[in-house]
Design an enzyme around this catalytic site. Sequence first.
Site, short mmCIF file in Angstrom:
data_model
loop_
_atom_site.label_atom_id
_atom_site.label_comp_id
_atom_site.label_asym_id
_atom_site.label_seq_id
_atom_site.Cartn_x
_atom_site.Cartn_y
_atom_site.Cartn_z
N ASP A 12 0.82 -1.22 0.00
CA ASP A 12 0.00 0.00 0.00
C ASP A 12 0.86 1.27 0.00
OD1 ASP A 12 -1.37 -2.30 1.25
OD2 ASP A 12 -3.05 -0.92 1.47
N GLU A 43 -4.55 2.25 -2.91
CA GLU A 43 -5.79 2.70 -2.28
C GLU A 43 -5.60 3.78 -1.22
OE1 GLU A 43 -8.15 0.59 0.32
OE2 GLU A 43 -6.53 0.34 1.76
N ASN A 44 -4.36 3.98 -0.75
CA ASN A 44 -4.09 5.02 0.25
C ASN A 44 -3.23 6.15 -0.31
OD1 ASN A 44 -3.76 2.21 2.25
ND2 ASN A 44 -5.32 3.73 2.69
N ASN A 71 -10.50 -1.30 0.37
CA ASN A 71 -11.67 -0.71 1.01
C ASN A 71 -11.70 0.81 0.97
OD1 ASN A 71 -9.43 -1.23 2.95
ND2 ASN A 71 -10.73 -0.11 4.36
N HIS A 72 -10.56 1.46 0.70
CA HIS A 72 -10.54 2.92 0.58
C HIS A 72 -10.68 3.39 -0.87
CE1 HIS A 72 -9.86 3.70 4.75
NE2 HIS A 72 -8.73 3.01 4.79
N HIS A 156 -6.91 -7.96 -0.85
CA HIS A 156 -6.95 -6.90 0.16
C HIS A 156 -7.85 -7.37 1.30
CE1 HIS A 156 -5.95 -2.71 1.06
NE2 HIS A 156 -7.14 -2.63 1.63
N HIS A 181 -3.36 -4.45 2.91
CA HIS A 181 -4.31 -3.83 3.85
C HIS A 181 -3.74 -3.59 5.23
CE1 HIS A 181 -7.99 -2.58 5.80
NE2 HIS A 181 -7.91 -3.58 6.65
N HIS A 183 -0.66 -3.06 6.22
CA HIS A 183 0.48 -2.13 6.19
C HIS A 183 1.68 -2.64 6.96
CE1 HIS A 183 -1.96 1.71 4.96
NE2 HIS A 183 -2.43 0.61 4.39
#
Length: 268
Positions: A12, A43-44, A71-72, A156, A181, A183
């Site tokens: 990520d 996603e982040n 999810n983000h 994820h 996910h 991290h």
Amino acid sequence: MKSQIRLLFLGDIVGPLGRKAVKKYLAFHKEKDGIDFVIANGENTTHGHGLSYDHYLELVNDGIDVLTSGNHFFGASDALRKADSMPNALRPYNFDPSVPGKGSALFTTKDGFPIRVTNLIGRVFLNGAQSNPFYALDEILKMDEGKRIIHFVDFHAEATAEKRCLAEYGDGRITALIGTHTHVQTNDPHLLNKGTFFLSDAGMNGAYDSSLGDDVTGAMMRTMTGIPQKYDVPRAGKMLVNGVLLDISTDTCQVVSYHLINETLEDD
């Protein structure tokens, strides 16, 4: 045709330091290490939540071939408004079918070797999945029946057991399944019994002095008191690079060697 493909997967990417770390790493390593194809979870990327169109273009220009999500995904409105303009960005395949974008797509290396990249999201302790990732993987595998391709899956998910179970379910049918996910890079790389490579989590790219990429003070107070705090990401300081380098046979489409990446870079 090369006998092996060298594929780099980066965990990520979190905020501006994550983008800077990835750019710096690729500028030094991509040509030096003979990397043929780069996948990263994005996603982040934009302020810690989502992927904007501008940051998509930035990362592709830095040398990333495919960006996955999680999810983000909905954290940046560009993912919905400009999905057609972001062809190398994937969202979890098992989101609701009405969500714009693709969850799995076929790409090629510069030498023309096919690589399918699939993005799935877990159901344990995590929101977003609208269908079973196990059955979703079966659907995707039918798309390439009888073809000799590399198939990489970014799963994820929160639970390590769910990640391992999906990897075992796909063992021998996919090249690699790597989790994202949490991290935090795990130390459990496996070549499963039928040849699929598995790693619970690739880790993250972002601020070294942080709580999973977030500003430490806000994260600490939120955790300690339960009182909502502003989510923020550091914009200066040391940077962490996490990922895994895979050497994949173009004959068997299986991983023949791997190297976990866990480096600290200075912010210039």
